[in-house]
Design an enzyme around this catalytic site. Structure first.
Site: not given
Ligand code: ACO
Length: 332
Positions: A114, A259, A289
């Site tokens: 990224c 980004h 992304n």
């Molecule tokens: N659809 C539905 N449910 C999902 C999905 C999806 N696509 N993906 C994960 N879940 C579920 C998980 O299995 C988990 O379920 P569980 O609680 O039964 O185990 C639950 O959703 C997790 O929910 P939350 O804890 O509310 O999720 P969180 O608020 O942690 O959000 C996320 C997850 C969006 C990935 C968050 O951690 C985040 O934004 N992280 C940053 C990651 C990112 O943006 N990466 C980009 C690439 S890196 C970069 O460019 C910098």
């Protein structure tokens, strides 16, 4: 003092639009979950086999060359960033060089995910400021869609990423007060495995790796929460460092083009720096992304939309797999 500046910008997006509703048909997810957690409504996916990472890079590069009024034969160096090249080696830079019909100039591939465009811009800036080169092409191109797991198992990662490319032609600035004022680069390999793609691996003989078959190691894996926390901290730090080095304050920023990682990350950075919404650019709802391509695509669209005017202070910042992060401060 000799400076470099962005002479032209371009982008290339595959035609195929994949909405959150399309993903609902492939995995257990929902439009509401994706929008609320990431701000993404749709992204672009290539038709596999028909479009290549280098092909997207070339399209974006041609648009940037047109915008700059520069001929491909006048380029002195190509810097290409991608996390999913056409082939494991060589990188895409040489295919861009060939397709553009450049002379036998250098083609440098960057693997900083990224943060690829920021690293590329910094490399171009160094070569131009020292007078070694006059015009450098920096291109970020990604095909994520062929490497994602679209079953429910891969949903945390698969919904976030999209395909696309963006490019900038960087050249010498005639005005020393305008152009790239500062770039900052960082890495912290301690967290490499928090966002990575393990296979194929040079540590495992190919025949063993192939005998194992398709396992989760062949898909990107992410510790979302850890990425989120580090991203907000490092984005904010990198922007702060760049501003401090150039003597500016957050209030001086005309437009921050981060980004496009995730809308919640972008909003958290804006809040930490006390930026007004109009100071921050976002187009993640359209493309998801696109890793190394996201900043040049966003920058191209910000200029097209009239969000950047000559003389504005433009700040670019990125964070991603590695972890790597960095920033660039530009007087437009
Ligand atoms: N659809 C539905 N449910 C999902 C999905 C999806 N696509 N993906 C994960 N879940 C579920 C998980 O299995 C988990 O379920 P569980 O609680 O039964 O185990 C639950 O959703 C997790 O929910 P939350 O804890 O509310 O999720 P969180 O608020 O942690 O959000 C996320 C997850 C969006 C990935 C968050 O951690 C985040 O934004 N992280 C940053 C990651 C990112 O943006 N990466 C980009 C690439 S890196 C970069 O460019 C910098």
């Amino acid at each position: 003092m000799r400076r470099s500046r962005i002479l032209g910008l371009g982008k290339a997006l595959p035609d195929r639009v994949v909405s959150n509703f399309d993903l609902e048909k492939l995995m257990d997810t929902s439009d509401e979950w994706i929008r609320q957690r990431s701000g993404i409504a749709e992204r672009r996916h290539v038709v596999p086999g028909r479009e290549t990472t280098s092909g997207l890079a070339v399209k974006a590069a041609k648009a940037a060359l047109d915008d700059a009024g520069v001929e491909a034969r006048d380029l002195d160096l190509i810097v290409a960033a991608t996390l999913n090249p056409d082939y494991f080696f060589p990188g895409i830079g040489v295919f861009v060089q060939e397709a553009l019909g450049c002379d036998t100039i250098g083609a440098l591939d960057l693997r900083t995910q990224c943060t690829g465009f920021i690293y590329g811009l910094s490399v171009a800036d160094q070569f131009i400021r020292t007078g070694t080169y006059e015009r450098v092409l920096v291109v970020g191109a990604e095909i994520q869609s062929t490497a994602l797991d679209f079953s429910t198992r891969g949903r945390d990662v698969a919904v976030l990423f999209g395909d696309g490319a963006g490019a900038a032609v960087v050249g010498a600035s005639e005005d020393e007060d305008r152009g790239i004022l500062d770039t900052r680069l960082h890495s912290e390999g301690k967290y490499a495995k928090e966002l990575w793609l393990e296979a194929p691996s040079a540590m495992i003989p190919r025949h063993e790796e192939l005998a194992e078959g398709l396992t989760p190691r062949w898909y990107p894996a992410m510790n979302g929460r850890r990425v989120f926390t580090h991203a907000v901290r490092r984005f904010t730090e990198a922007i702060g460092e760049g501003l401090e080095a150039t003597g500016f304050k957050p209030a001086d920023i005309g437009l921050l083009v981060p980004h496009q990682a995730n809308l919640r990350i972008t909003e958290a950075i804006g809040k930490a720096l006390e930026l007004a919404p109009e100071q921050v650019y976002s187009n993640i709802h359209r493309y998801g992304n696109t890793t190394a391509a996201s900043i040049p695509i966003a920058l191209t669209e910000a200029v097209e939309e009239g969000r950047i005017a000559a003389g504005d202070l433009v700040v670019l910042a990125a964070f991603g797999s590695g972890f790597t992060w960095g920033s660039a401060v530009i007087r437009w």
